[in-house]
Design an enzyme around this catalytic site. Structure first.
Site, PDB file in Angstrom:
ATOM      1  N   ASP A  44       0.837  -1.106   0.048  1.00 46.04           N
ATOM      2  CA  ASP A  44      -0.046  -0.077  -0.089  1.00 46.04           C
ATOM      3  C   ASP A  44       0.834   1.341  -0.014  1.00 46.04           C
ATOM      4  O   ASP A  44       1.648   1.496   1.007  1.00 46.04           O
ATOM      5  CB  ASP A  44      -0.875   0.039   1.392  1.00 46.04           C
ATOM      6  CG  ASP A  44      -2.008   0.992   1.309  1.00 46.04           C
ATOM      7  OD1 ASP A  44      -2.974   1.108   0.977  1.00 46.04           O
ATOM      8  OD2 ASP A  44      -1.491   2.278   1.920  1.00 46.04           O
ATOM      9  N   TYR A  49       3.025   9.807  -0.502  1.00 51.13           N
ATOM     10  CA  TYR A  49       4.131   9.061   0.100  1.00 51.13           C
ATOM     11  C   TYR A  49       5.445   9.235  -0.495  1.00 51.13           C
ATOM     12  O   TYR A  49       6.333   8.902   0.274  1.00 51.13           O
ATOM     13  CB  TYR A  49       3.808   7.472   0.313  1.00 51.13           C
ATOM     14  CG  TYR A  49       2.632   7.020   1.041  1.00 51.13           C
ATOM     15  CD1 TYR A  49       1.840   8.194   1.589  1.00 51.13           C
ATOM     16  CD2 TYR A  49       2.044   5.863   1.028  1.00 51.13           C
ATOM     17  CE1 TYR A  49       0.789   7.787   2.349  1.00 51.13           C
ATOM     18  CE2 TYR A  49       1.097   5.356   1.898  1.00 51.13           C
ATOM     19  CZ  TYR A  49       0.305   6.453   2.556  1.00 51.13           C
ATOM     20  OH  TYR A  49      -0.890   5.941   3.116  1.00 51.13           O
ATOM     21  N   LYS A  74      -2.700   5.985  -4.367  1.00 51.33           N
ATOM     22  CA  LYS A  74      -3.730   6.772  -4.092  1.00 51.33           C
ATOM     23  C   LYS A  74      -3.437   8.299  -4.608  1.00 51.33           C
ATOM     24  O   LYS A  74      -2.215   8.641  -4.910  1.00 51.33           O
ATOM     25  CB  LYS A  74      -3.850   7.048  -2.506  1.00 51.33           C
ATOM     26  CG  LYS A  74      -3.692   6.012  -1.715  1.00 51.33           C
ATOM     27  CD  LYS A  74      -3.849   6.233  -0.150  1.00 51.33           C
ATOM     28  CE  LYS A  74      -3.854   4.789   0.508  1.00 51.33           C
ATOM     29  NZ  LYS A  74      -2.179   4.397   0.600  1.00 51.33           N
ATOM     30  N   HIS A 107      -7.479   9.646  -2.081  1.00 48.96           N
ATOM     31  CA  HIS A 107      -6.682   9.701  -0.867  1.00 48.96           C
ATOM     32  C   HIS A 107      -7.469  10.432   0.346  1.00 48.96           C
ATOM     33  O   HIS A 107      -7.569   9.959   1.780  1.00 48.96           O
ATOM     34  CB  HIS A 107      -5.400  10.336  -0.954  1.00 48.96           C
ATOM     35  CG  HIS A 107      -4.260   9.975   0.002  1.00 48.96           C
ATOM     36  ND1 HIS A 107      -3.082  10.028  -0.059  1.00 48.96           N
ATOM     37  CD2 HIS A 107      -4.515   9.411   1.276  1.00 48.96           C
ATOM     38  CE1 HIS A 107      -2.372   9.543   1.005  1.00 48.96           C
ATOM     39  NE2 HIS A 107      -3.072   9.261   1.817  1.00 48.96           N
ATOM     40  N   LYS A 228       2.368  -1.053   9.482  1.00 48.85           N
ATOM     41  CA  LYS A 228       3.354  -0.747   8.953  1.00 48.85           C
ATOM     42  C   LYS A 228       4.588  -0.785   9.971  1.00 48.85           C
ATOM     43  O   LYS A 228       4.428  -0.326  11.110  1.00 48.85           O
ATOM     44  CB  LYS A 228       3.215   0.816   8.610  1.00 48.85           C
ATOM     45  CG  LYS A 228       4.440   1.255   7.901  1.00 48.85           C
ATOM     46  CD  LYS A 228       4.764   2.542   8.612  1.00 48.85           C
ATOM     47  CE  LYS A 228       6.363   2.952   8.477  1.00 48.85           C
ATOM     48  NZ  LYS A 228       6.437   4.166   9.231  1.00 48.85           N
ATOM     49  N   SER A 229       5.670  -1.633   9.510  1.00 48.08           N
ATOM     50  CA  SER A 229       6.809  -1.731  10.430  1.00 48.08           C
ATOM     51  C   SER A 229       8.099  -1.946   9.433  1.00 48.08           C
ATOM     52  O   SER A 229       7.816  -2.701   8.581  1.00 48.08           O
ATOM     53  CB  SER A 229       6.608  -2.981  11.575  1.00 48.08           C
ATOM     54  OG  SER A 229       7.890  -2.966  12.179  1.00 48.08           O
TER      55      SER A 229
END
Length: 283
Positions: A44, A49, A74, A107, A228-229
């Site tokens: 994603d 971003y 997005k 978005h 998320k990591s």
């Protein structure tokens, strides 16, 4: 991996890998490469971003067949309205270096959303996008914009976790057959959630981490989750949630943690202008 069938017939992996705030300095490429190696098949990203190019390169270099990887991006506020959105979609495709995008989202729900949505519908018909959806739409915002659409969104990506379970929104989405995608599924690293006595007790009961308990709850609720990591152990843990199930009783207990409050309110006055001014995806 488990999959969810969207209202348009396409399938989406229930767990995705988010790349928000991962720098476009090789870090995104490395993180996505690692995620794909660990078994993630859903990535994603977004124009805002600023790392679509590294996501696309990692996908292309992975050696995994393209149709086995689900890529989301997005459209940013700067490119709303029909003509601007057409260009924005093509810009995302070019940066990703892909022939199509599996899921493309509005978005942020401000400005000429209907014009942007029409461009996305046309891009879907042209085969540039497989599925189209929205993000950050509250029930009020959903009811304002979606009746203007010819095509019902396949997805609404919103903040969602045990402390903020989006119950009112979920009722509206269920009526329309629209899937909920959860960002901040672990409460954006909220220690109060990760160390909650119920969560830690269940982690001990199932011999799992607190994060795995939370993500398993969300998947059993029918959400697509986007943890998320960049920590390799956390990345591996976040996808290792398909070898156990929570009992009905445990699900009810976790549902009881809902406070109805999240960290982001899309209805905050001036939010659209603030976001538009904060991120510029092009001049």
């Amino acid at each position: 991996m488990e999959y969810i069938t969207l209202r348009d017939g396409n399938t989406i992996p229930a767990v995705g890998f988010g790349v928000f705030l991962i720098p476009n300095d090789g870090s995104t490429y490395d993180a996505v490469t690692k995620a794909l190696h660990l078994g993630y098949r859903h990535i994603d990203t977004a124009a805002a971003y600023f790392n679509e190019d590294e996501v696309g390169r990692a996908v292309r270099d992975s050696g995994i067949p393209r149709d086995e990887i689900f890529v989301t991006s997005k459209l940013w506020l700067q490119d709303y309205g029909y003509d601007a959105a057409c260009k924005g979609i093509d810009a995302s495709l070019k940066k990703l270096g892909l022939d199509y995008i599996d899921l493309y989202l509005i978005h942020q729900p401000y400005g000429d959303v209907p014009g942007a949505w029409k461009a996305m519908e046309d891009a879907q018909k042209a085969g540039k996008i497989k599925s189209i959806g929205v993000s950050n739409m509250t029930p009020n915002i959903w009811n304002h914009f979606v009746p203007q659409f010819d095509t019902m969104p396949a997805v609404n990506q919103v903040e969602c976790h045990p402390f903020f379970q989006q119950k009112q929104l979920r009722e509206a989405l269920d009526t329309c057959g629209t899937a909920l995608e959860a960002y901040f599924p672990l409460g954006h690293g909220d220690e109060a959630l990760l160390t909650h006595p119920l969560v830690t007790a269940l982690a001990h009961k199932y011999n799992k981490t607190a994060g795995q308990i939370i993500l398993r709850f969300e998947v059993q609720e029918g959400f697509v989750v986007l943890p998320k990591s960049t920590n390799p152990q956390h990345m591996a843990d976040n996808i290792a949630i398909f070898d156990f199930s929570l009992t009905d009783e445990d699900m009810v207990r976790i549902r009881g943690l809902d406070t109805g409050k999240g960290s982001h309110d899309p209805e905050t006055p001036g939010m659209g202008d603030m976001l538009l001014n904060a991120y510029k995806v092009h001049e």
